[in-house]
Scaffold this motif. Structure first.
Motif, PDB file in Angstrom:
ATOM      1  N   THR A 138       0.889  -1.278   0.039  1.00 40.64           N
ATOM      2  CA  THR A 138      -0.051   0.025  -0.038  1.00 40.64           C
ATOM      3  C   THR A 138       0.977   1.025   0.014  1.00 40.64           C
ATOM      4  OG1 THR A 138      -1.158  -1.243   1.552  1.00 40.64           O
ATOM      5  CG2 THR A 138      -2.167   1.150   1.147  1.00 40.64           C
ATOM      6  N   VAL A 139       0.702   2.293  -0.704  1.00 41.72           N
ATOM      7  CA  VAL A 139       1.162   3.614  -0.800  1.00 41.72           C
ATOM      8  C   VAL A 139       0.256   4.263   0.054  1.00 41.72           C
ATOM      9  CG1 VAL A 139       1.824   5.704  -2.178  1.00 41.72           C
ATOM     10  CG2 VAL A 139       2.485   3.506  -2.870  1.00 41.72           C
ATOM     11  N   ILE A 140       0.316   4.811   1.064  1.00 41.83           N
ATOM     12  CA  ILE A 140      -0.158   5.717   1.932  1.00 41.83           C
ATOM     13  C   ILE A 140      -0.096   7.213   1.458  1.00 41.83           C
ATOM     14  CG2 ILE A 140      -1.107   6.549   4.118  1.00 41.83           C
ATOM     15  CD1 ILE A 140      -0.278   3.821   5.162  1.00 41.83           C
ATOM     16  N   GLU A 141      -0.706   8.041   0.865  1.00 40.84           N
ATOM     17  CA  GLU A 141      -0.466   9.413   0.712  1.00 40.84           C
ATOM     18  C   GLU A 141      -1.022  10.349   1.624  1.00 40.84           C
ATOM     19  OE1 GLU A 141      -0.789   9.181  -4.248  1.00 40.84           O
ATOM     20  OE2 GLU A 141      -1.886  10.840  -3.186  1.00 40.84           O
ATOM     21  N   ARG A 142      -0.156  11.193   2.063  1.00 36.72           N
ATOM     22  CA  ARG A 142      -0.559  11.985   3.322  1.00 36.72           C
ATOM     23  C   ARG A 142      -0.333  13.563   3.097  1.00 36.72           C
ATOM     24  NH1 ARG A 142       1.992   9.132   8.185  1.00 36.72           N
ATOM     25  NH2 ARG A 142       0.604   7.391   8.327  1.00 36.72           N
ATOM     26  N   SER A 143      -1.365  14.199   3.331  1.00 33.95           N
ATOM     27  CA  SER A 143      -1.297  15.717   3.397  1.00 33.95           C
ATOM     28  C   SER A 143      -1.956  16.086   4.551  1.00 33.95           C
ATOM     29  CB  SER A 143      -1.550  16.223   1.927  1.00 33.95           C
ATOM     30  OG  SER A 143      -3.008  15.892   1.869  1.00 33.95           O
ATOM     31  N   ALA A 144      -2.022  17.778   4.467  1.00 33.75           N
ATOM     32  CA  ALA A 144      -2.880  18.450   5.437  1.00 33.75           C
ATOM     33  C   ALA A 144      -4.413  17.946   5.357  1.00 33.75           C
ATOM     34  CB  ALA A 144      -2.696  19.814   5.320  1.00 33.75           C
ATOM     35  N   ALA A 145      -4.591  17.753   4.031  1.00 33.47           N
ATOM     36  CA  ALA A 145      -6.150  17.536   3.646  1.00 33.47           C
ATOM     37  C   ALA A 145      -6.563  16.108   4.171  1.00 33.47           C
ATOM     38  CB  ALA A 145      -6.174  17.661   2.134  1.00 33.47           C
ATOM     39  N   GLY A 146      -5.537  15.331   4.409  1.00 36.17           N
ATOM     40  CA  GLY A 146      -6.130  13.784   4.684  1.00 36.17           C
ATOM     41  C   GLY A 146      -5.207  12.760   4.168  1.00 36.17           C
ATOM     42  N   SER A 147      -5.505  11.830   4.246  1.00 37.77           N
ATOM     43  CA  SER A 147      -4.883  10.412   3.874  1.00 37.77           C
ATOM     44  C   SER A 147      -5.763   9.705   2.964  1.00 37.77           C
ATOM     45  CB  SER A 147      -4.696   9.526   4.958  1.00 37.77           C
ATOM     46  OG  SER A 147      -3.597  10.108   5.969  1.00 37.77           O
ATOM     47  N   SER A 148      -4.777   9.103   2.061  1.00 36.14           N
ATOM     48  CA  SER A 148      -5.502   8.172   1.206  1.00 36.14           C
ATOM     49  C   SER A 148      -4.776   6.979   0.827  1.00 36.14           C
ATOM     50  CB  SER A 148      -5.716   8.731  -0.412  1.00 36.14           C
ATOM     51  OG  SER A 148      -4.568   9.217  -0.847  1.00 36.14           O
ATOM     52  N   ALA A 149      -5.334   5.576   0.751  1.00 35.82           N
ATOM     53  CA  ALA A 149      -4.305   4.467   0.542  1.00 35.82           C
ATOM     54  C   ALA A 149      -4.805   4.005  -0.705  1.00 35.82           C
ATOM     55  CB  ALA A 149      -4.842   3.528   1.437  1.00 35.82           C
ATOM     56  N   HIS A 150      -3.515   3.396  -1.695  1.00 33.42           N
ATOM     57  CA  HIS A 150      -3.509   2.962  -2.800  1.00 33.42           C
ATOM     58  C   HIS A 150      -2.948   1.502  -2.646  1.00 33.42           C
ATOM     59  CE1 HIS A 150      -4.772   6.860  -4.141  1.00 33.42           C
ATOM     60  NE2 HIS A 150      -3.874   7.442  -3.443  1.00 33.42           N
ATOM     61  N   ILE A 151      -3.573   0.705  -3.151  1.00 28.55           N
ATOM     62  CA  ILE A 151      -2.819  -0.747  -3.351  1.00 28.55           C
ATOM     63  C   ILE A 151      -2.209  -0.840  -4.448  1.00 28.55           C
ATOM     64  CG2 ILE A 151      -3.226  -3.331  -3.189  1.00 28.55           C
ATOM     65  CD1 ILE A 151      -5.845  -2.601  -1.261  1.00 28.55           C
ATOM     66  N   ILE A 152      -0.965  -1.061  -4.517  1.00 25.88           N
ATOM     67  CA  ILE A 152      -0.128  -1.157  -5.930  1.00 25.88           C
ATOM     68  C   ILE A 152       0.313  -2.648  -6.280  1.00 25.88           C
ATOM     69  CG2 ILE A 152       2.081  -0.343  -6.722  1.00 25.88           C
ATOM     70  CD1 ILE A 152       0.128   1.815  -6.039  1.00 25.88           C
ATOM     71  N   GLY A 153       0.089  -3.047  -7.525  1.00 29.92           N
ATOM     72  CA  GLY A 153       0.284  -4.351  -7.927  1.00 29.92           C
ATOM     73  C   GLY A 153       1.506  -4.632  -9.033  1.00 29.92           C
ATOM     74  N   SER A 154       2.171  -3.534  -9.143  1.00 28.11           N
ATOM     75  CA  SER A 154       2.865  -3.639 -10.436  1.00 28.11           C
ATOM     76  C   SER A 154       4.341  -4.357 -10.268  1.00 28.11           C
ATOM     77  CB  SER A 154       3.323  -1.877 -10.727  1.00 28.11           C
ATOM     78  OG  SER A 154       3.898  -1.284  -9.796  1.00 28.11           O
ATOM     79  N   ILE A 155       4.609  -4.618  -8.892  1.00 31.73           N
ATOM     80  CA  ILE A 155       5.669  -5.483  -8.503  1.00 31.73           C
ATOM     81  C   ILE A 155       5.153  -6.660  -8.325  1.00 31.73           C
ATOM     82  CG2 ILE A 155       7.699  -5.992  -6.837  1.00 31.73           C
ATOM     83  CD1 ILE A 155       7.825  -3.044  -6.141  1.00 31.73           C
ATOM     84  N   SER A 156       5.546  -7.682  -9.569  1.00 27.71           N
ATOM     85  CA  SER A 156       4.558  -9.053  -9.441  1.00 27.71           C
ATOM     86  C   SER A 156       5.577 -10.246  -9.069  1.00 27.71           C
ATOM     87  CB  SER A 156       3.937  -9.310 -10.882  1.00 27.71           C
ATOM     88  OG  SER A 156       4.863  -8.906 -11.900  1.00 27.71           O
ATOM     89  N   ASP A 157       6.750  -9.692  -8.769  1.00 22.76           N
ATOM     90  CA  ASP A 157       7.678 -10.851  -8.131  1.00 22.76           C
ATOM     91  C   ASP A 157       8.891 -10.193  -7.585  1.00 22.76           C
ATOM     92  OD1 ASP A 157       8.608 -13.275  -7.481  1.00 22.76           O
ATOM     93  OD2 ASP A 157       9.249 -13.979  -9.536  1.00 22.76           O
ATOM     94  N   PHE A 158       9.497 -10.847  -6.534  1.00 28.01           N
ATOM     95  CA  PHE A 158      10.569 -10.371  -5.874  1.00 28.01           C
ATOM     96  C   PHE A 158      11.775 -11.673  -5.818  1.00 28.01           C
ATOM     97  CE2 PHE A 158      13.143  -9.351  -2.130  1.00 28.01           C
ATOM     98  CZ  PHE A 158      13.417  -7.965  -2.323  1.00 28.01           C
ATOM     99  N   ILE A 159      13.075 -11.143  -5.981  1.00 25.01           N
ATOM    100  CA  ILE A 159      14.070 -12.269  -5.695  1.00 25.01           C
ATOM    101  C   ILE A 159      15.029 -11.497  -4.789  1.00 25.01           C
ATOM    102  CG2 ILE A 159      15.734 -13.689  -7.046  1.00 25.01           C
ATOM    103  CD1 ILE A 159      14.311 -13.118  -9.588  1.00 25.01           C
TER     104      ILE A 159
END
Ligand code: NAD
Length: 495
Positions: free
Chosen positions: A84-105
């Motif tokens: 999850t990327v949590i974007e934070r600003s004075a206006a509030g927070s939003s959460a974005h689930i990111i799927g572009s990394i599809s494997d990790f070695i």
């Protein structure tokens, strides 16, 4: 609910999540150094490519080369590399689930898998965020640190590689033999000329190890330069608990960042690229274009951090937003930006410097990022010559004012003593800390000892009468009055 492919459908639609079929992705990009910044930057742009443009050939296979990356593997593997990327600003927070990394070695123990993945015909780009130290670049000789034991080890080729260059050359040698094109080596590290440094260091290494392949790479390879920007602090435990509480997402390692992001990228690729320009990347024709954007960022953003950092540390501030929200510091920074830095910057069509400064002001004021003054004070010996001293030298040349820029150098000299104005001790975190602290003590009220450090100040500034006079006065004022009262004087003086 724990992040995973199987659970993805159950997360609310309120926040963004991958809408693409993650089983249909190919790895077009292999990324070395899956830290916070990569996950907040390139991986987010690629997520947009996959979501908006169905660019299925361009997902990312992450690679961790250092033993510390075991913790990233342990966090990502059970959640199918979703995060999850949590974007934070004075206006509030939003959460974005990111799927572009599809494997990790995780490379240690899996070296062959990493080399095979980079050498695979579907891989077109190997991107890097490996920190400055991963480049083995000697600032003085501008050449590869050939005597470094890791480089020596990889040149000898006995046992599995330890450095990025060891992996890249092994994979490139296979592509050369197989008649494939070299992949593009795309540095996303925060260094001036990141592409040229990658090219020169990798070629220096390859020439020593495999001259035929090096000649082919020199002829056919591509190493785009880029300017990258998104403030990404380290993830804290409370970020994880907050995500669970506020968004019902269980994520072993989310990333916290600001809404702003920027990437100016030289259009120089050896084996194709995705349409980055369609997802917000500024793709520009030449290295010169990148340099102009970079100059604006380095002098205003990084220069701004340096300018307020040391004064704020002396005055005892903890967080960056507290500093910029103090009217005295804000006025000082504005004067410095508009009167001493802006006149030196190039004019780029479509870029409004005043807008850029206003945006910076609001980025620095973001109270939710909790960016620390101590972080922006790290490594002053590297920052001063890049972000502040060139502006001073150019202002002297054009007979412009240098008062505020000089004040921040004086504040750094005071900071190097390791004690703030309230008598609190702190660690001076700098590769040259020992030498600089000794010189700060030795110099006392005079700047001469520190100005004599040639690798930082060169030969011109320390003999410039006006600069030496101004910095001497600034140091004395700081000693007598402290940072706040000194600022009052500087801000008032210029009104
Ligand atoms: P991080 O500590 O989260 O991640 C660092 C990554 O670099 C890790 O994956 C680690 O494995 C890898 N690494 C370190 N040394 C290496 C080496 N010798 N060889 C190979 N890999 C190595 O840090 P981060 O915040 O992700 O920052 C990484 C880089 O991103 C920075 O050095 C900077 O160049 C760039 N950057 C960061 C920010 C930010 O705000 N954090 C902003 C712009 C650019």
């Amino acid at each position: 609910l724990r992040l995973s492919n199987a659970n993805l459908a159950q997360f609310s639609q309120a926040e963004t999540k991958p809408s693409y079929d993650r089983t249909q992705l190919k790895h077009g990009i292999v990324h070395v150094g899956v830290g916070g910044f990569h996950r907040a930057h390139l991986a987010v742009y690629v997520d947009r490519l996959l979501s908006n443009l169905a660019a299925n050939d361009w997902s990312i296979c992450g690679v961790g080369l250092t033993p510390f990356d075991a913790s990233m593997r342990d966090a990502l593997a059970p959640q199918d590399c979703l995060y999850t990327v949590i974007e934070r600003s004075a206006a509030g927070s939003s959460a974005h689930i990111i799927g572009s990394i599809s494997d990790f070695i995780f490379a240690p123990g899996n070296e062959e898998a990493v080399i095979a993945k980079m050498a695979h015909k579907d891989t077109h780009i190997v991107s890097l965020t490996i920190t400055e130290s991963g480049y083995y670049y000697n600032e003085n000789t501008h050449y590869l640190e050939v005597n470094d034991p890791n480089i020596q080890h990889d040149l000898a080729g006995e046992g599995p590689p330890r450095t990025t260059y060891g992996y890249l050359t092994a994979a490139l040698a296979r592509r050369y033999k197989a008649g494939l094109k070299p992949f593009t080596v795309m540095s996303c590290d925060n260094m001036q000329k990141n592409g040229s440094i990658s090219r020169n260091m990798l070629l220096a290494f390859a020439r020593l190890k495999d001259p035929d392949m090096a000649a082919w790479l020199s002829e056919n390879g591509a190493f785009p330069n880029s300017m990258v920007d998104r403030i990404t602090p380290r993830t804290m435990d409370e970020d994880k608990t907050g995500l669970k509480k506020d968004f019902s997402i269980e994520d072993a390692w989310p990333v916290v960042t600001e809404p702003f992001m920027q990437w100016v990228l030289e259009d120089n690729f050896s084996d194709g690229r995705p349409p980055f320009e369609n997802v917000g990347v500024q793709v520009v024709p030449t290295v010169r274009d990148v340099e102009q954007f970079e100059l604006i960022k380095l002098r205003l953003l990084n220069g701004g951090h340096v300018a307020m950092g040391y004064l704020a540390a002396l005055a005892g501030f903890k967080y960056v937003h507290e500093v910029i929200n103090d009217p005295l510091f804000a006025a000082y920074l504005n004067d410095l930006w508009y009167e001493e830095v802006k006149p030196l910057l190039p004019q780029i069509p479509g870029v409004d410097i005043d807008d850029y400064i206003r945006t910076l002001h609001s980025r620095f004021s973001n109270p939710t990022l909790k960016d620390e003054v101590a972080r922006i004070c790290l490594g002053g010996s590297g920052k001063m010559p890049q972000f502040i001293l060139p502006s001073i030298a150019e202002q002297i040349e054009s007979r412009g004012s240098i008062g505020r820029l000089t004040l921040c150098v004086a504040a750094w000299f005071r900071y190097l003593t390791g004690i703030d104005e309230n008598g609190n001790k702190y660690k001076v975190d700098d590769p040259m800390a020992q030498e600089l602290k000794a010189l700060a003590r030795e110099g006392g009220a005079s700047p001469n000892a520190l100005l004599g450090v040639q690798s930082i100040f060169g030969d011109d500034l320390r003999y410039d009468g006006r600069f030496v006079r101004e910095i001497t006065i600034a140091m004395r004022t700081l000693d007598r009055r402290g940072a706040r009262k000194t600022l009052e004087k500087y801000v008032e003086l210029e009104d």
